[in-house]
Design a protein around this motif. Structure first.
Motif, PDB file in Angstrom:
ATOM      1  N   GLY A 631       0.958  -1.097  -0.105  1.00  0.00           N
ATOM      2  CA  GLY A 631       0.047   0.067   0.070  1.00  0.00           C
ATOM      3  C   GLY A 631       0.934   1.010   0.016  1.00  0.00           C
ATOM      4  O   GLY A 631       2.127   1.175   0.415  1.00  0.00           O
ATOM      5  N   LEU A 743     -13.739   4.658  -0.335  1.00  0.00           N
ATOM      6  CA  LEU A 743     -12.663   4.251  -1.570  1.00  0.00           C
ATOM      7  C   LEU A 743     -13.232   5.153  -3.108  1.00  0.00           C
ATOM      8  O   LEU A 743     -14.267   5.191  -3.302  1.00  0.00           O
ATOM      9  CB  LEU A 743     -12.720   2.793  -1.814  1.00  0.00           C
ATOM     10  CG  LEU A 743     -11.999   2.356  -2.962  1.00  0.00           C
ATOM     11  CD1 LEU A 743     -10.488   2.329  -2.706  1.00  0.00           C
ATOM     12  CD2 LEU A 743     -12.303   0.778  -3.373  1.00  0.00           C
ATOM     13  N   ASN A 776      -8.790   6.810   0.694  1.00  0.00           N
ATOM     14  CA  ASN A 776      -8.165   5.531   0.342  1.00  0.00           C
ATOM     15  C   ASN A 776      -8.752   5.649  -1.457  1.00  0.00           C
ATOM     16  O   ASN A 776      -9.805   6.025  -1.929  1.00  0.00           O
ATOM     17  CB  ASN A 776      -9.148   4.348   0.501  1.00  0.00           C
ATOM     18  CG  ASN A 776      -8.822   4.380   2.154  1.00  0.00           C
ATOM     19  OD1 ASN A 776      -8.001   4.562   2.604  1.00  0.00           O
ATOM     20  ND2 ASN A 776     -10.003   3.989   2.750  1.00  0.00           N
ATOM     21  N   LEU A 778      -7.541   4.080  -5.597  1.00  0.00           N
ATOM     22  CA  LEU A 778      -6.928   3.357  -6.418  1.00  0.00           C
ATOM     23  C   LEU A 778      -6.832   4.095  -7.954  1.00  0.00           C
ATOM     24  O   LEU A 778      -7.976   3.996  -8.205  1.00  0.00           O
ATOM     25  CB  LEU A 778      -7.773   1.797  -6.584  1.00  0.00           C
ATOM     26  CG  LEU A 778      -7.129   0.610  -7.441  1.00  0.00           C
ATOM     27  CD1 LEU A 778      -5.857   0.230  -6.693  1.00  0.00           C
ATOM     28  CD2 LEU A 778      -8.222  -0.223  -7.921  1.00  0.00           C
ATOM     29  N   TYR A 806      -8.840  -3.279   1.162  1.00  0.00           N
ATOM     30  CA  TYR A 806      -8.558  -2.723  -0.426  1.00  0.00           C
ATOM     31  C   TYR A 806      -6.991  -3.202  -0.738  1.00  0.00           C
ATOM     32  O   TYR A 806      -7.177  -3.624  -1.964  1.00  0.00           O
ATOM     33  CB  TYR A 806      -8.920  -1.364  -0.649  1.00  0.00           C
ATOM     34  CG  TYR A 806     -10.182  -1.136  -0.138  1.00  0.00           C
ATOM     35  CD1 TYR A 806     -11.414  -1.643  -0.415  1.00  0.00           C
ATOM     36  CD2 TYR A 806     -10.480   0.164   0.750  1.00  0.00           C
ATOM     37  CE1 TYR A 806     -12.648  -1.391  -0.177  1.00  0.00           C
ATOM     38  CE2 TYR A 806     -11.744   0.523   1.058  1.00  0.00           C
ATOM     39  CZ  TYR A 806     -12.897  -0.195   0.679  1.00  0.00           C
ATOM     40  OH  TYR A 806     -14.111   0.027   0.778  1.00  0.00           O
ATOM     41  N   PHE A 807      -6.115  -2.936   0.053  1.00  0.00           N
ATOM     42  CA  PHE A 807      -4.872  -3.043  -0.509  1.00  0.00           C
ATOM     43  C   PHE A 807      -4.311  -4.368  -0.908  1.00  0.00           C
ATOM     44  O   PHE A 807      -3.760  -4.792  -1.585  1.00  0.00           O
ATOM     45  CB  PHE A 807      -3.685  -2.564   0.553  1.00  0.00           C
ATOM     46  CG  PHE A 807      -3.390  -3.246   1.691  1.00  0.00           C
ATOM     47  CD1 PHE A 807      -2.001  -3.788   1.681  1.00  0.00           C
ATOM     48  CD2 PHE A 807      -4.151  -3.493   2.649  1.00  0.00           C
ATOM     49  CE1 PHE A 807      -1.750  -4.552   2.530  1.00  0.00           C
ATOM     50  CE2 PHE A 807      -3.833  -4.375   3.603  1.00  0.00           C
ATOM     51  CZ  PHE A 807      -2.340  -5.091   3.434  1.00  0.00           C
ATOM     52  N   ASN A 810      -6.294  -5.270  -3.978  1.00  0.00           N
ATOM     53  CA  ASN A 810      -5.279  -4.893  -5.319  1.00  0.00           C
ATOM     54  C   ASN A 810      -4.273  -6.072  -5.690  1.00  0.00           C
ATOM     55  O   ASN A 810      -4.163  -6.527  -6.619  1.00  0.00           O
ATOM     56  CB  ASN A 810      -4.891  -3.520  -4.813  1.00  0.00           C
ATOM     57  CG  ASN A 810      -3.851  -3.145  -5.811  1.00  0.00           C
ATOM     58  OD1 ASN A 810      -4.038  -3.432  -7.079  1.00  0.00           O
ATOM     59  ND2 ASN A 810      -2.805  -2.418  -5.713  1.00  0.00           N
ATOM     60  N   TYR A 838      -2.740   1.479  -4.908  1.00  0.00           N
ATOM     61  CA  TYR A 838      -3.579   1.779  -3.667  1.00  0.00           C
ATOM     62  C   TYR A 838      -2.829   2.842  -2.841  1.00  0.00           C
ATOM     63  O   TYR A 838      -1.715   2.389  -2.287  1.00  0.00           O
ATOM     64  CB  TYR A 838      -3.961   0.608  -3.276  1.00  0.00           C
ATOM     65  CG  TYR A 838      -4.745   0.625  -2.045  1.00  0.00           C
ATOM     66  CD1 TYR A 838      -6.087   1.181  -2.067  1.00  0.00           C
ATOM     67  CD2 TYR A 838      -4.329   0.649  -0.749  1.00  0.00           C
ATOM     68  CE1 TYR A 838      -6.913   1.645  -0.830  1.00  0.00           C
ATOM     69  CE2 TYR A 838      -4.983   0.767   0.458  1.00  0.00           C
ATOM     70  CZ  TYR A 838      -6.562   1.393   0.391  1.00  0.00           C
ATOM     71  OH  TYR A 838      -7.148   1.777   1.328  1.00  0.00           O
TER      72      TYR A 838
END
Length: 888
Positions: A631, A743, A776, A778, A806-807, A810, A838
């Motif tokens: 991240g 996000l 956050n 992406l 999320y990370f 990814n 991310y």
């Protein structure tokens, strides 16, 4: 009593002889005349009192009276500048400008006596946007007013001053273009030619970017300065500019270490300078600073320090030469003071006094903060911050040396704190201040940014731009700038706070993560690695091959075929850069937080090669992706203060313009939409409904904002932008969005790319969303493929559906992409899967059910303990009873 009788007698006499009382207008002009006859810093208060009395009078103000107040403020500003009160001078000039324009006054040369000096003062303080706007405003007045007095002279001044602003703000190519064009096309006097050639030589130096030693560049620069001297020699009125040309020749030869030649030119410059009438303290101080700089390069440190002491005496009225430095409370916003303190720090370091050198640098940082707090425009703040970063690099080298000598951990902590203060400082400051801003301040900020964006969009039209409209917008922007300054001056100045290192280490431990933090200077790359409650600090010299290798690796992502056409080269440079960046290996934790810097903002760390191999199978290559879940963050502060990712139900606002049956069509975007829609509730806007208005209206109602569209990184002149169905939106237009999403996914090309500043990062679409409140994100680092992006996004959202952070979602989507047997090897090139990075939190909220489970578990343990404790007491009691019975 005597004075009272005198006043009564004078008043009676005036009545007896029928004389009228002195008018307000005459009172103001009399006050100006009295002051100008004997000006002093103390006497300035009399002008202030006269104006205060005028505004207190409730009678309506005539245009003649208001013009007198304009004249008063212009005179006041002129002398405030003479007495070193630069910020007060700017305030007085601004007041004069506002009164003149608001009341549509005339019969006064507002350009000569107000706008020109105001633009110059903004340039001196580094407020380059304000300076540029002011100059463009009076340039417009000259060009649109018939028979403007001395129009040719004022137009020349505007061109000269604008070139100064371009030069100071790093727009060197614009400055050179403006100067060369003017020299070719305009009818100029010898004096004017000399002045412009002098400026042109300065810009040639700056455009050389460290290649000044190249004979061709040196010759070009020297010719410009010598031609300037030729034209100015017989112009008596231009002796100060001739002096500047000699000073520039001295600087040119000093940089080439031709010290005798430099000394001779500086001696000529000094002699001429003191023959001129206009010897302002600041100009004298700057001359002494240049002498100190030359002596420093000649390694005559004691003599250089004498010149520095002379500068302090000129600029600081109560400075005592007994002290090495001025006291902090004696300092004020003045760039010459910054230059002199920086030079003093360099001397102290050369004399083996590293701690005292740090003390001098700290005073420079203090003045820089004062300057920063007076700036409103983002670009001006960025340029000021870049200057601070150059000083930071020198301080980091000193801290490293001190640590090598004493092994004190505090030096490492101080080095990290200093690096963090200059990392994304404008974004941090904005996010910090906007939280506490009043409704009125927020409204003005929004208006200010809207006007700024409108100006930029109009300027993008080039020759078709409406100059009159731009001028009106600049006027409006200046009004809003002053309103903001007035509001913000009432609040305490923002000074970046130190990061809580204990809290940072605690968070890293909780997140089971390692933090790698980079700082790129002009000549060095610094690494901070934070793990196990300790900072590791190293640096390497990068002025030669190292940065070339980083650039070479990034170049592999410039096109789809660059990697597949040179797989062995990619392997080689991927491993070289991996080794160069000192990334951790053999560590317990597999979560890696990276805070990049400079060009590293464009580098996909996941695609680095940890072990070089000869394989052409992209799946079998050894990527950093295989070792860590990665991240990113723009600063350590953002990582520390990031909120946990919400575990509540995810809802999506999807923006899918698709652009069917147009040159912009994104055919696979529809499949991306269908895939996400099948997994998440929300609102999905496609084609014409995917417009900016609908996005703004709905953006604050959903936890995930997904934008599948086109975007551009822009270029030097054109800002980064993102395309909605109905319009293209600049990154800075996103600042005013009212959002707080969990996000933001920018499924588009180059959303993390834009004009790059080491201190602040890329001026990208992603940055626009960060300003708006997104934590956050992406986003992409280059032009992404429509098909592979839809495949990647499908896997990414499936992972989120399965409750992956999320990370992690990814990282897993990238690994799944590499392992997908339906995708051919050529499409598994890192170009296709490593574009999306991310930025944000890696920690998720603990579910409420977890808390209930913990509480139930705790109560169960307590219950068992109580039962066990009662049982133990019963057993002891029984045993005791048995023993007692046995004794019987």
């Amino acid at each position: 009593m005597t004075k009272l009788y005198c006043y009564i007698f004078m008043f009676s006499t005036l009545i007896l002889f029928g004389q009228k009382t002195v008018s307000q207008e005459d009172k103001i002009y009399n006050s100006i005349d009295v002051f100008v006859a004997n000006p002093s810093a103390k006497a300035l208060q009399n002008l202030t009192n006269t104006e205060t009395e005028f505004w207190r009078n409730p009678k309506p103000k005539t245009k003649d009276e208001l013009l007198a107040i304009v004249v008063l403020n212009c005179n006041k500003a002129y002398y405030e500048n003479q007495f070193g009160q630069t910020e007060k001078a700017i305030s007085s000039y601004e007041k004069a400008r506002q009164i003149y324009q608001k009341n549509k006054l005339s019969n006064y040369d507002i350009i000569e006596f107000c706008l020109k000096p105001l633009g110059n003062l903004y340039t001196v303080l580094g407020d380059y946007d304000s300076a540029e706007n002011t100059i463009k405003q009076y340039f417009f007045i000259i060009n649109t007013t018939k028979n403007y007095p001395d129009a040719a002279k004022q137009k020349f001044a505007a061109i000269l001053n604008l070139s100064n602003v371009y030069q100071s703000s790093g727009k060197i190519s614009l400055a050179i273009e403006l100067l060369e064009s003017t020299l070719k096309t305009e009818q100029l006097s010898n004096g004017q030619k000399g002045i412009l050639l002098n400026n042109l030589g300065n810009n040639y130096i700056l455009s050389s970017a460290g290649n000044l030693m190249h004979p061709e560049i040196y010759q070009k620069t020297q010719t410009a300065f010598e031609s300037a001297v030729h034209y100015l020699k017989n112009e008596k009125e231009q002796s100060e500019t001739l002096s500047n040309s000699y000073r520039n020749l001295a600087t040119l030869n000093r940089q080439r270490q031709q010290f005798e030649v430099a000394d001779s030119y500086l001696a000529k410059a000094e002699k001429l300078f003191f023959q001129t009438q206009n010897q302002q303290p600041r100009k004298v101080a700057k001359l002494y600073y240049e002498k100190a700089l030359l002596l420093f390069d000649e390694q005559k440190y004691d003599e250089s320090e004498k010149q520095i002491s002379a500068v302090f005496k000129i600029l600081i009225s109560n400075y005592s030469s007994k002290n090495i430095f001025p006291n902090q409370n004696q300092l004020y916003a003045e760039t010459v003071l910054i230059d002199v303190l920086d030079l003093q720090a360099e001397i102290l370091f050369k004399q083996n006094h590293p701690k005292k050198a740090l003390d001098a640098f700290k005073l420079s940082f203090y003045i820089e903060d004062l300057l920063m707090n007076g700036l409103i425009y983002e670009n001006s703040k960025i340029i000021t911050q870049i200057r601070a970063r150059n000083r930071t690099e020198k301080c980091l080298l000193i801290y490293d040396r001190l640590y090598q000598e004493d092994s004190k951990i505090q030096y490492l902590n101080d080095a990290f704190q200093l690096a963090e203060k200059t990392k994304s400082g404008i974004l941090k400051g904005y996010r910090s201040n906007i939280k506490d801003a009043s409704a009125k301040e927020k409204q003005i900020i929004q208006q200010f940014q809207n006007v700024n964006n409108t100006i930029i969009k109009e300027q993008q039209k080039g020759d078709l731009a409406n100059i009159s409209k731009i001028n009106q917008l600049i006027k409006k922007q200046n009004e809003l700038m002053l309103l903001l300054k007035n509001i913000q001056s009432e609040n305490p100045d923002y000074i970046p706070e130190n990061i809580d290192l204990k809290g940072l280490f605690s968070k890293l431990e909780k997140d089971k993560a390692v933090l790698v933090y980079y700082f790129i200077g002009n000549e060095n790359l610094f690494y901070f690695t934070l793990q196990n409650n300790r900072i590791n600090f190293r640096h390497i010299y990068t002025a030669h091959r190292s940065m070339i290798e980083i650039v070479k690796f990034i170049d592999y992502f410039s096109s789809a075929g660059a990697i597949t056409n040179d797989i062995s080269g990619y392997n080689y440079y991927g491993k070289r850069v991996y080794d160069l960046l000192k990334l951790p290996s053999n560590v317990i934790y597999k979560n890696l937080i990276i805070v990049p810097d400079g060009i590293l903002n464009f580098l996909p760390f996941e695609a680095l090669i940890t072990t070089e191999s000869k394989t052409t199978n992209f799946t079998k290559m050894h990527y950093l992706l295989n070792d860590f879940k990665i991240g990113y963050n723009t600063s350590a502060s953002f990582y520390l203060n990031s909120k946990p990712i919400s575990n509540s139900e995810k809802t999506v606002l999807g923006i899918f313009p698709i652009f069917e049956k147009t040159a912009y069509e994104l055919s696979y975007s529809k499949k991306e939409l269908e895939s996400i829609q099948s997994n998440f509730k929300g609102k999905y806007l496609e084609n014409s409904t995917a417009n900016f208005s609908n996005f703004k209206k709905n953006a604050n109602q959903y936890s995930i904002l997904h934008l599948s569209t086109h975007a551009s990184s822009g270029d030097i002149e054109t800002p980064a932008s993102i395309k909605f169905y109905d319009q293209e939106i600049l990154y800075s237009e996103l600042y005013n969005l009212n959002i707080n999403p969990d996000l933001v996914v920018l499924s588009a090309c180059e959303t993390g790319i834009g004009k790059l500043y080491k201190a602040e990062g890329a001026m990208s679409v992603a940055r626009g969303f960060q300003f708006a409140g997104a934590q956050n994100l992406l986003f992409s680092l280059w032009k992404v493929n429509d098909y592979t992006t839809s495949v990647f996004m499908t896997d990414f959202y499936k992972n989120i559906k399965n409750n992956a952070p999320y990370f992690e979602a990814n990282a897993k989507a990238k690994i799944d992409f590499l392992n997908d047997k339906s995708i051919p090897n050529a499409k598994k090139s890192p170009y296709y899967w490593s574009s999306f990075v991310y930025y944000g939190s890696i920690a998720a909220e603990e579910k409420a059910t977890n808390y209930i489970f913990y509480i139930i578990s705790l109560l169960t343990v307590i219950g068992l303990f109580l039962v066990f404790n009662h049982y133990q007491k019963w057993k002891i009691s029984t045993r005791f009873s048995k023993k007692r019975n046995t004794r019987k």
